[in-house]
Design a protein around this motif. Structure first.
Motif, PDB file in Angstrom:
ATOM      1  N   PHE A   8       0.837  -1.204   0.000  1.00 44.49           N
ATOM      2  CA  PHE A   8       0.000   0.000   0.000  1.00 44.49           C
ATOM      3  C   PHE A   8       0.875   1.259   0.000  1.00 44.49           C
ATOM      4  O   PHE A   8       2.066   1.204   0.322  1.00 44.49           O
ATOM      5  CB  PHE A   8      -0.914  -0.013   1.238  1.00 44.49           C
ATOM      6  N   GLY A  10       2.794   4.224   1.231  1.00 48.06           N
ATOM      7  CA  GLY A  10       3.423   4.434   2.533  1.00 48.06           C
ATOM      8  C   GLY A  10       4.051   3.182   3.125  1.00 48.06           C
ATOM      9  O   GLY A  10       4.637   3.240   4.209  1.00 48.06           O
ATOM     10  N   ALA A  11       3.943   2.048   2.425  1.00 51.41           N
ATOM     11  CA  ALA A  11       4.526   0.805   2.962  1.00 51.41           C
ATOM     12  C   ALA A  11       6.052   0.860   2.953  1.00 51.41           C
ATOM     13  O   ALA A  11       6.722   0.105   3.659  1.00 51.41           O
ATOM     14  CB  ALA A  11       4.044  -0.394   2.152  1.00 51.41           C
ATOM     15  N   GLY A  12       6.610   1.735   2.092  1.00 49.09           N
ATOM     16  CA  GLY A  12       8.071   1.876   2.040  1.00 49.09           C
ATOM     17  C   GLY A  12       8.695   1.300   0.774  1.00 49.09           C
ATOM     18  O   GLY A  12       9.903   1.076   0.729  1.00 49.09           O
ATOM     19  N   LYS A  13       7.902   1.117  -0.281  1.00 50.42           N
ATOM     20  CA  LYS A  13       8.424   0.502  -1.512  1.00 50.42           C
ATOM     21  C   LYS A  13       9.558   1.331  -2.128  1.00 50.42           C
ATOM     22  O   LYS A  13      10.572   0.793  -2.554  1.00 50.42           O
ATOM     23  CB  LYS A  13       7.276   0.326  -2.541  1.00 50.42           C
ATOM     24  N   THR A  14       9.367   2.651  -2.154  1.00 44.86           N
ATOM     25  CA  THR A  14      10.389   3.541  -2.717  1.00 44.86           C
ATOM     26  C   THR A  14      11.632   3.565  -1.819  1.00 44.86           C
ATOM     27  O   THR A  14      12.756   3.394  -2.283  1.00 44.86           O
ATOM     28  CB  THR A  14       9.800   4.960  -2.886  1.00 44.86           C
ATOM     29  N   THR A  15      11.405   3.721  -0.517  1.00 41.08           N
ATOM     30  CA  THR A  15      12.507   3.814   0.453  1.00 41.08           C
ATOM     31  C   THR A  15      13.322   2.521   0.501  1.00 41.08           C
ATOM     32  O   THR A  15      14.557   2.543   0.438  1.00 41.08           O
ATOM     33  CB  THR A  15      11.926   4.072   1.871  1.00 41.08           C
ATOM     34  N   ARG A 109       2.626   7.551   8.480  1.00 43.97           N
ATOM     35  CA  ARG A 109       3.703   7.850   7.529  1.00 43.97           C
ATOM     36  C   ARG A 109       3.299   8.835   6.433  1.00 43.97           C
ATOM     37  O   ARG A 109       4.113   9.665   6.028  1.00 43.97           O
ATOM     38  CB  ARG A 109       4.191   6.553   6.854  1.00 43.97           C
ATOM     39  N   ARG A 116       0.116  12.370  -3.203  1.00 41.49           N
ATOM     40  CA  ARG A 116      -0.617  11.127  -3.448  1.00 41.49           C
ATOM     41  C   ARG A 116      -2.116  11.432  -3.545  1.00 41.49           C
ATOM     42  O   ARG A 116      -2.800  11.529  -2.525  1.00 41.49           O
ATOM     43  CB  ARG A 116      -0.358  10.124  -2.312  1.00 41.49           C
ATOM     44  N   LYS A 149       9.486  -1.349  12.274  1.00 46.80           N
ATOM     45  CA  LYS A 149      10.828  -1.787  11.861  1.00 46.80           C
ATOM     46  C   LYS A 149      11.457  -0.678  11.037  1.00 46.80           C
ATOM     47  O   LYS A 149      10.765  -0.023  10.248  1.00 46.80           O
ATOM     48  CB  LYS A 149      10.744  -3.042  10.991  1.00 46.80           C
ATOM     49  N   PRO A 151      13.776   0.958   7.998  1.00 48.22           N
ATOM     50  CA  PRO A 151      14.053   0.529   6.629  1.00 48.22           C
ATOM     51  C   PRO A 151      15.284  -0.386   6.552  1.00 48.22           C
ATOM     52  O   PRO A 151      15.277  -1.366   5.808  1.00 48.22           O
ATOM     53  CB  PRO A 151      14.275   1.847   5.879  1.00 48.22           C
ATOM     54  N   ILE A 154      14.294  -3.872   7.684  1.00 47.02           N
ATOM     55  CA  ILE A 154      13.429  -4.514   6.668  1.00 47.02           C
ATOM     56  C   ILE A 154      14.276  -4.980   5.474  1.00 47.02           C
ATOM     57  O   ILE A 154      14.090  -6.087   4.958  1.00 47.02           O
ATOM     58  CB  ILE A 154      12.322  -3.537   6.204  1.00 47.02           C
TER      59      ILE A 154
HETATM   60  N1  ADP Z   1      10.082   1.259   7.816  1.00 48.81           N
HETATM   61  C1  ADP Z   1       9.823   2.554   7.882  1.00 48.81           C
HETATM   62  N2  ADP Z   1       9.818   3.166   9.075  1.00 48.81           N
HETATM   63  C2  ADP Z   1       9.546   4.502   9.167  1.00 48.81           C
HETATM   64  N3  ADP Z   1       9.243   5.308   8.134  1.00 48.81           N
HETATM   65  C3  ADP Z   1       9.223   4.742   6.906  1.00 48.81           C
HETATM   66  C4  ADP Z   1       9.508   3.348   6.715  1.00 48.81           C
HETATM   67  N4  ADP Z   1       9.393   3.074   5.391  1.00 48.81           N
HETATM   68  C5  ADP Z   1       9.067   4.233   4.799  1.00 48.81           C
HETATM   69  N5  ADP Z   1       8.975   5.232   5.692  1.00 48.81           N
HETATM   70  C6  ADP Z   1       8.602   6.650   5.431  1.00 48.81           C
HETATM   71  O1  ADP Z   1       7.243   6.625   4.975  1.00 48.81           O
HETATM   72  C7  ADP Z   1       7.055   7.543   3.900  1.00 48.81           C
HETATM   73  C8  ADP Z   1       6.557   6.782   2.681  1.00 48.81           C
HETATM   74  O2  ADP Z   1       7.594   5.894   2.226  1.00 48.81           O
HETATM   75  P1  ADP Z   1       7.731   5.484   0.701  1.00 48.81           P
HETATM   76  O3  ADP Z   1       8.990   4.736   0.559  1.00 48.81           O
HETATM   77  O4  ADP Z   1       7.537   6.680  -0.175  1.00 48.81           O
HETATM   78  O5  ADP Z   1       6.483   4.507   0.544  1.00 48.81           O
HETATM   79  P2  ADP Z   1       5.784   3.928  -0.757  1.00 48.81           P
HETATM   80  O6  ADP Z   1       6.747   4.071  -1.900  1.00 48.81           O
HETATM   81  O7  ADP Z   1       5.490   2.505  -0.414  1.00 48.81           O
HETATM   82  O8  ADP Z   1       4.536   4.730  -0.914  1.00 48.81           O
HETATM   83  C9  ADP Z   1       8.411   8.235   3.693  1.00 48.81           C
HETATM   84  O9  ADP Z   1       8.395   9.436   4.416  1.00 48.81           O
HETATM   85  C10 ADP Z   1       9.409   7.256   4.293  1.00 48.81           C
HETATM   86  O10 ADP Z   1      10.553   7.909   4.784  1.00 48.81           O
END
Ligand code: ADP
Ligand code: S3P
Ligand code: MG
Length: 173
Positions: A8, A10-15, A109, A116, A149, A151, A154
């Motif tokens: 979803f 905010g799950a952190g796919k980009t990060t 997050r 978005r 957790k 990044p 993970i």
């Molecule tokens: N494991 C994590 N713990 C804390 N914050 C996170 C984590 N993964 C992502 N974030 C933060 O959440 C926000 C959304 O992350 P992002 O990578 O853009 O998600 P997605 O690409 O899945 O939408 C960013 O501000 C990022 O820094």
């Protein structure tokens, strides 16, 4: 080994994609970035001008053109909405990793993020979140919980899981 990240908004796919890319010595392909480049405009403007349907067409095009790249592919959260995309993901050479995250964590997050278009209303987001859970599960080879957790943690967990997948594939050969 390549991998594809789903989950979803905010799950952190980009990060996580950014973090893992140097660890496995493969470039990151972020589908949202590719869409922005292809359209020559930011995502909210694409939604304004051609609607979600127009955005989804671009998304399928960039997914098709990158799916078998040697890369870490970070998808957008809605990629699993289209049947054709789910088929592409299920037929991909690379394992698909579902970054599973609770709705509360997602809100913490990305609430108030104006990049978005589908994350502006909590009720609508909750509906999308519930609709999509089973679709992420359907395409995933590996599920990783991301709540509470970092990044880095993970990324290590994914690397360990990939190593087991790779061993399993070799022992089956
Ligand atoms: N494991 C994590 N713990 C804390 N914050 C996170 C984590 N993964 C992502 N974030 C933060 O959440 C926000 C959304 O992350 P992002 O990578 O853009 O998600 P997605 O690409 O899945 O939408 C960013 O501000 C990022 O820094
Ligand atoms: O969930 C969705 O439908 C979307 C997720 C976004 O990507 P992230 O998941 O990286 O935020 C982006 O593709 C677009 O705003 C639509
Ligand atoms: Mg992203």
């Amino acid at each position: 080994m390549s991998l594809i990240l789903v989950g979803f908004m905010g799950a952190g796919k980009t990060t996580i994609g950014q973090q893992i890319s140097p660890l496995i010595h493969l470039p990151q392909q972020d589908l949202d970035d590719l869409i922005i480049k292809k359209a020559g405009k930011p995502i909210p403007q694409i939604f304004d001008e051609v609607g979600e349907a127009g955005f989804r067409q671009l998304e399928t095009q960039v997914l098709e053109s990158t799916i078998d790249d040697a890369a870490v592919i970070s998808t957008g959260g809605g990629v699993i909405m289209q049947t054709i995309n789910r088929h592409l993901l299920q037929g991909a050479l690379a394992p698909v990793v579902y970054l599973k995250t609770s709705f509360e964590t997602i809100l913490a997050r990305i609430q108030n993020d104006d990049n978005r278009p589908l994350a502006t209303n909590i009720t609508a987001m909750a509906r999308l979140f519930n609709q999509r859970q089973s679709l992420y599960e359907e395409v995933a080879d590996i599920v990783v919980d991301t709540d509470a957790k970092s990044p880095a943690f993970i990324s290590t967990e994914i690397m360990n899981q990939l190593a087991s997948v790779s061993e399993l594939r070799h022992s089956a050969m």
